[in-house]
Design an enzyme around this catalytic site. Structure first.
Site, short mmCIF file in Angstrom:
data_model
loop_
_atom_site.label_atom_id
_atom_site.label_comp_id
_atom_site.label_asym_id
_atom_site.label_seq_id
_atom_site.Cartn_x
_atom_site.Cartn_y
_atom_site.Cartn_z
N TYR A 108 1.08 -1.21 -0.31
CA TYR A 108 0.11 -0.19 0.24
C TYR A 108 0.94 1.17 -0.23
CZ TYR A 108 0.44 2.38 4.46
OH TYR A 108 1.18 2.51 5.86
N PHE B 1 -2.72 0.60 13.10
CA PHE B 1 -2.34 -1.20 12.46
C PHE B 1 -0.84 -1.60 11.56
CE2 PHE B 1 -2.54 -3.22 8.65
CZ PHE B 1 -3.64 -3.66 8.79
N ASP B 2 -0.38 -0.51 11.57
CA ASP B 2 0.95 -0.62 10.77
C ASP B 2 1.68 -1.10 11.73
OD1 ASP B 2 -0.10 0.95 8.63
OD2 ASP B 2 1.44 1.34 7.78
N THR B 3 1.75 -0.28 12.87
CA THR B 3 2.61 -0.53 14.09
C THR B 3 2.57 -1.86 14.95
OG1 THR B 3 2.74 2.40 14.34
CG2 THR B 3 3.71 0.16 16.21
#
Length: 425
Positions: free
Chosen positions: A129, A221-223
């Site tokens: 993404y 969310f990424d972390t």
């Protein structure tokens, strides 16, 4: 874990061909090349919310770059997070016009929710993404996904804090970004350098197994995904990027920071109790613990010092409201759990959630030994000096705990985290 399903998906009139040349099958003149076996497929997700004014330019630029330079098949998926402007109309028009573009609409906001939906349904070999503003230079995209396609790595991230990166942004965002990542390394033992750069990719089979364990649906969310991957022994590849700050960014920084801190506390709590159920890769399970006694002693000393300070503070606070024996037991119990978790991760290099609860139980035996020594020391002090002050109690407890610490290290090294024991198992 998904809280919202995509309400609508729009594809180009013709499905993506499985027999096209690299780059989606178009040469310089736009003609479809000769048929051949499909190459690996990479799906690039562009999450958007009210981005009507920039979406078309972003997708056309990304498509042109991939079509001309990318040596693998690709798909661009616009994930509309419940936009209330004309974003969905622009996305569907692009999907109808360009073969390699599709559009997915979600009824609820959240970047994490969009990635969870699209990545979870993807049939590509690798999913990725990037932010709609394309702040990250596209030249880094092939280096980002290549280690995943080769099987060398499991996840890949673009890093604005890599020494080879070229970054243009204001001092405020620079300070916040660096502070956040330093906090992650200091409190969560994170080894990756940049958690929030909007330029990431993962092997689809790996990330689809992880999605059920990731709770956040927004910016954290990424972390959370990266922390989960690191604790499970997955390999994270980093690439330096060229990055230019988007002056039109509408991220609520204060709210995002608060949500991130809450997320970090939640992940730390789950890691402490070994709640993650993600399978550990074979290469991690077959690894042997580093035998270096010098490093283990140094790390154990640091962890022990921090634990002792925490113990002293807890004991002094609780001693005001309860007897010495009870205050000692509670303070030791609380710090013993954290001590075992920190030594597990830093001193003995054990990652992942496998056997985490068992290690806590076995570490609890060492805790009981320490509790016996310190409680015995308090009882002995009470017999010898019935009117002893809190200061004398504290000195006695620290001395007793020093002896208990030595016993604890020996037990952890030769029993709980022994490499030979893991090999026999």
């Amino acid at each position: 874990m998904t809280q919202s399903a995509a309400s609508e998906t729009v594809r180009a009139p013709g499905p993506l061909s499985a027999d096209v040349p690299p780059g989606g099958g178009r040469g310089a003149g736009g003609a479809v090349g000769p048929s051949r076996v499909r190459t690996r497929l990479v799906e690039v997700v562009v999450p958007v919310y009210n981005e009507e004014h920039v979406l078309e330019q972003c997708v056309r630029r990304l498509h042109a770059y991939l079509d001309e330079t990318f040596p693998y098949d690709y798909r661009i998926t616009v994930a509309d997070n419940a936009s209330i402007d004309g974003t969905w109309a622009v996305a569907t028009a692009l999907a109808a016009e360009i073969d390699q573009v599709r559009a997915v609409h979600l009824d609820l906001k959240g970047r994490g929710r969009a990635l969870r939906q699209v990545w979870g349904d993807s049939d590509a070999d690798v999913v990725a993404y990037m932010d709609v503003d394309l702040s990250t230079g596209l030249e880094a995209f092939l280096p980002l996904v290549a280690p995943l396609l080769s099987g060398h790595s499991d996840l890949a991230i673009g890093s604005r804090l890599h020494r080879g990166s070229a970054v243009v942004r204001g001092p405020k965002r620079e300070f916040i970004s660096r502070t956040y990542n330093v906090l992650l390394r200091a409190t969560m033992a994170a080894k990756f350098s940049d958690a929030q750069c909007g330029f990431k990719a993962a092997r689809t089979d790996v990330v689809q197994r992880m999605l059920a364990e990731v709770e956040d649906n927004a910016w954290f969310f990424d972390t959370e995904l990266l922390l989960l991957a690191e604790r499970s022994g997955l390999r994270i590849h980093e690439v330096p990027v060229d990055w230019v700050d988007d002056p039109d960014s509408r991220v609520d920084i204060v709210r995002t920071v608060l949500d991130d801190l809450k997320g970090m506390a939640r992940v730390a709590r789950r890691s402490l109790w070994g709640a993650t159920r993600l399978p550990v890769p074979p290469r991690v399970g077959q690894a042997r613990l580093a035998p270096g006694l010098g490093w283990q002693l140094a790390s154990f000393a640091v962890v022990g010092t921090l634990s002792t300070l925490a113990y002293v503070l807890l004991y002094l606070m609780m001693r005001q409201a309860m007897p010495a024996l009870l205050a000692n037991a509670l303070a030791l119990g609380l710090t013993a759990v954290a001590n075992t978790a920190l030594n597990r991760r830093f001193t003995f290099g054990v990652t992942g959630s496998r056997d985490a609860l068992k290690h806590q139980v076995e570490g609890g035996i060492a805790f009981l030994i320490g509790l016996g020594l310190s409680s015995g020391a308090i009882a002995l002090l009470g017999l010898l000096q019935p009117d002893a002050r809190h200061g004398a109690e504290l000195v006695t407890l620290v001395a007793a705990n020093a002896l208990a610490t030595l016993v604890r290290f020996v037990l952890l090294r030769v029993w709980v985290f022994s490499p030979g024991r893991g090999a026999r198992g």
